[in-house]
Scaffold this active site. Structure first.
Site, PDB file in Angstrom:
ATOM      1  N   GLU A 299       0.806  -1.225   0.000  1.00  0.00           N
ATOM      2  CA  GLU A 299       0.000   0.000   0.000  1.00  0.00           C
ATOM      3  C   GLU A 299       0.842   1.281   0.000  1.00  0.00           C
ATOM      4  O   GLU A 299       0.824   2.064   0.969  1.00  0.00           O
ATOM      5  CB  GLU A 299      -0.961  -0.006   1.194  1.00  0.00           C
ATOM      6  CG  GLU A 299      -1.959  -1.149   1.115  1.00  0.00           C
ATOM      7  CD  GLU A 299      -3.044  -1.100   2.180  1.00  0.00           C
ATOM      8  OE1 GLU A 299      -2.997  -0.198   3.037  1.00  0.00           O
ATOM      9  OE2 GLU A 299      -3.934  -1.969   2.155  1.00  0.00           O
ATOM     10  N   GLU A 536      -4.780  -8.409  -0.703  1.00  0.00           N
ATOM     11  CA  GLU A 536      -5.428  -8.373   0.600  1.00  0.00           C
ATOM     12  C   GLU A 536      -6.924  -8.267   0.402  1.00  0.00           C
ATOM     13  O   GLU A 536      -7.403  -7.437  -0.379  1.00  0.00           O
ATOM     14  CB  GLU A 536      -4.966  -7.176   1.439  1.00  0.00           C
ATOM     15  CG  GLU A 536      -3.630  -7.323   2.107  1.00  0.00           C
ATOM     16  CD  GLU A 536      -3.319  -6.139   3.017  1.00  0.00           C
ATOM     17  OE1 GLU A 536      -4.288  -5.483   3.490  1.00  0.00           O
ATOM     18  OE2 GLU A 536      -2.136  -5.863   3.252  1.00  0.00           O
TER      19      GLU A 536
END
Length: 792
Positions: A299, A536
């Protein structure tokens, strides 16, 4: 009637006898593995020389290795492979002791979750200081990852970070990286430069209690992600990606490999050390057969780069919850000035609203060290971005467009093109100096953004896999899930409000399916035909006020997990669930910022002395939640192009449709009109050297049931076009295709007898409210008729 699978697959404990012996067959006429091997070797097209099981991603299970072609992962026989697994682990440097690895890997194998996103942090590798590597930890990694192939597992190693570092409210980078930019670690919290309550909680006496590490108050849930907008994390991300552009005056002294000292820019210091660390990490584990590839950074965040206003953050992209300083507020707070900032609380229909103001840093604590690179001054004040007005006693913006345009040239900046893509290329080249070029490169865009259209082939390292994340942001934000769900992805992109609302379980499946389809198709449009794997995705175990911990009724969690995985299956996208965390507990969750996503907890499991590690051992299921939704059949290796997969959790029924690809030269009519998840390319696939499709069918579902396979396409044919055999000890249904003519389509249906016990109702708006609609309509009709008769 044969005894059925335990009705509650989500029970915390399943009692088993010490003398448990796996059943040898789940259906009449099931051959032994040896017989299966003989059949494979006599096939017209050969399967692997040593037949394995569907979800075996080791070299022996794939015929050599997994690779990629177009949007697909393929094995050495050209079969399309569907990868699914877990993130390991959600909170810690070492997910478990090395001696516990066999039980965890055997458990994941039993559940069919054999592809692992293995998490490593920069801090774990290099916490002591620049160039000082923790070789004990690296040796641990090597030992653990070397065990993967023994259990059919493979992985990609992902460097994990959230909010830059645990010292700034997340996890990832070492503390010394923050200090290198001039920050005083002890002043981060008091100055409002970071939010740390999710990592350590104060007692009533004002002390920190390690027993409560990672827990948060209900009103603080989700606050950790606002750390990206606070001074420490935003500054470090900006300096890492674009320090030479926006912070050129920040110079750091470092020791060279020859022992001399030199002064370099903050960007060069951070990036060079990051690359050095990655080279050591890749060199340690990159040669292992169980390591498929690497992910540069979890991220990534752009920091202040492309910041649109110094006076506020973008409500549509940046979470506004709790105290939210604007960039200017953050600058003044860090410089030691008490500042009043807006405070946001949860609301509806918008997620939050501005309800009050709160004054931060009342003690006037300065976050910048006098002996740091800025000599006690705010790094952004040093670069003329803002200043302090002594007369008005407030900060003033001096260069509003500083982070939107290059400070010297005035040219608009683009984080992807100017900073991320060039560094991604440097990183890939560096890693490949110590590993084979066929290792895959897993990448993602900024969270909640679609794949940028600028990600053209010249910005793509070889063997690229797009691995974005997806969560139901509404459920994540509210930690609640019920019959009402919302398409936050659509709302943030201008979707009409009422169109973004869904009702019931059917609605949730459709809602999630649309979002994941949009995510995948945006990637295909930008990147071309590259594999997409959701790195994820997961659901909070403590949603709905954590009521399941008391009742042991995990129905809503099962419903949400099923809706999510069903959506992934409709787009035929692999995934790694967040997360498998043995350290999880009901009270402390994943021991990180109040998160509680692990569907397994070691504290609920049986001790190792009571475990058997074969694939048919229910002893491995203890400690798990949501197995009914998580452990499900899937087409692991398909001898052709998969077109459709459907699994119904309430019955156990499955459908698979696939096609033998056309040879080169055939017009691919399905590919016209741009790439979609529903119409994969059917031409140009590598030659198939196996005619056997392998489906993972879990023992937890098939035990004491009969499994049957049929095809609606063969109903009118004099002779079948395939044969099928199920081997429960391998949890694999083998489909041998008897006709490999290009363009040949197969469609099979798999049934269990008896069917599974219904877990929940498949409801939607019409099933729940049709009676009310008819009643209301009848009432309105009666009133209208009464008025009409009276009028006559």
């Amino acid at each position: 009637m044969a005894s059925s699978v335990p009705s509650d697959l989500d029970a915390s404990f399943v009692l088993v006898n010490d003398d448990y012996v796996p059943s040898s067959s789940a259906s009449a006429g099931t051959p032994t593995p040896g017989a299966m091997q003989s059949r494979h070797l006599n096939s017209t097209l050969l399967s692997p020389a040593t037949p394995s099981y569907a979800h075996d991603w080791s070299p022996s299970g794939t015929g050599g290795k997994l690779s990629q072609h177009g949007r697909h992962f393929i094995d050495a026989h050209g079969r399309v492979c569907h990868l699914r697994g877990v993130n390991l682990s959600g909170n810690c440097k070492t997910p478990f002791p090395i001696e516990d690895a066999p039980q965890h890997f055997a458990r994941l194998r039993r559940w069919g979750l054999t592809f692992v996103r293995f998490l490593v942090t920069w801090e774990a590798v290099e916490h002591a200081g620049p160039g000082e590597y923790d070789y004990d930890y690296l040796n641990y990694l090597k030992q653990v990852l070397a065990l993967l192939p023994q259990y059919g597992l493979s992985c990609f190693v992902a460097l994990h970070q959230d909010v830059w570092s645990r010292y700034s409210g997340g996890s990832g980078a070492p503390a010394w990286t923050i200090e290198s930019a001039g920050f005083d670690l002890d002043a981060l919290e008091e100055s409002g430069s970071a939010w740390l309550n999710g990592l350590r909680v104060k007692t009533a006496e004002g002390k920190y209690d390690e027993e409560d590490r990672g827990t948060v108050k209900p009103e603080e849930r989700g606050l950790w992600s606002t750390g990206y907008q606070k001074l420490a994390a935003a500054t470090l991300a900006t300096c890492f990606w674009a320090g030479d552009t926006f912070a050129p005056k920040a110079k750091v002294k470092r020791r060279t490999k020859t022992g001399n000292e030199e002064e370099v820019s903050i960007q060069q210091f951070l990036q060079d050390d990051f690359l050095d660390m990655w080279e050591v990490l890749a060199d340690t584990v990159g040669h292992l057969p169980g390591v498929l590839g690497f992910e540069i950074m979890n991220e990534p965040h752009r920091g202040y780069v492309e910041l649109q206003s110094m006076y506020g953050w973008d409500y549509n992209t940046d979470l506004h919850l709790g105290a939210i300083p604007s960039p200017l507020h953050s600058f003044t707070l860090g410089a030691g000035y008490s500042t009043s900032v807006p405070h946001y609380t949860r609301s509806f229909p918008m997620p939050t609203r501005h309800t009050s103001s709160v004054t931060l840093n009342t003690a006037g604590r300065k976050v910048w060290r006098e002996d740091g690179v800025t000599e006690g001054k705010c790094i952004w004040e040093m670069h003329g971005v803002w200043g302090w007005d002594e007369q008005k006693k407030e900060g003033i913006v001096l260069r509003e467009n500083y982070f939107k345009r290059h400070p010297l040239t005035g040219k608009p900046v683009d984080w992807y093109n100017d900073f991320y893509f060039p560094f991604l290329s440097r990183w890939a080249d560096r890693v490949r100096t110590v590993v084979d070029n066929d290792k895959m490169v897993f990448v993602e865009a900024i969270p909640n953004e679609f794949c940028p259209s600028s990600w053209t082939p010249d910005h793509q390292p070889g063997n690229l896999v797009y691995a974005p994340h997806w969560y139901d942001l509404n459920a994540l934000f509210n930690k609640a899930f019920g019959d009402f769900s919302v398409n936050v992805q659509g709302l943030s992109r201008g979707m009409f409000l009422l169109k973004a609302f869904y009702w019931g379980h059917i609605g949730a499946r459709n809602n999630f399916s649309l979002q994941i389809k949009n995510l995948a198709e945006a990637a295909y449009r930008s990147l071309g035909e590259k594999p997409v794997l959701i790195g994820e995705c997961g659901i909070p175990m403590d949603m709905n006020q954590g009521e399941a911990f008391e009742s042991e009724d995990w129905t809503w969690q099962n419903r949400m997990m099923d809706a999510m995985i069903t959506a992934l299956e409709r787009s035929f996208i692999g995934f790694t669930l967040w997360n498998y965390n043995p350290s999880n507990s009901d009270l402390h969750g994943d021991t990180w910022n109040g998160e509680n996503f692990s569907f397994f907890a070691q504290r609920r499991a049986l001790p190792p002395s009571l475990l058997t590690l074969d694939q048919t051992s229910p002893t491995l299921d203890n400690g798990a939640r949501l197995l009914r939704a998580v452990v499900r059949p899937y087409a692991a290796k398909v001898a052709g192009i998969p077109l459709k997969w459907k699994y119904e959790l309430n019955t156990g029924d499955c459908e698979l449709e696939w096609m033998v690809p056309y040879s080169n030269g055939h017009e691919d009519s399905q590919a016209k009109g741009g790439p979609t998840v529903d119409q994969p390319p059917l031409v140009g696939h590598p030659t198939l050297t196996s005619n056997t499709t392998e489906i993972f069918f879990p023992h937890i579902l098939s035990q004491d049931r009969t499994l049957s396979v049929s095809s609606p396409l063969d109903s009118s044919s004099a002779s079948p076009t395939f044969t099928s055999e199920y081997v429960p000890s391998l949890q694999t249904l083998y489909i041998q295709q008897l006709d490999m003519t290009p363009g040949k389509k197969y469609h099979i249906k798999i049934r269990l007898d008896p069917s599974l016990k219904q877990a929940f109702e498949l409801n939607d708006f019409w099933t729940d409210f049709i009676g009310h609609i008819y009643l209301g309509g009848g009432f309105i009709f009666a009133i209208a008729a009464w008025f009409f008769v009276g009028f006559l």
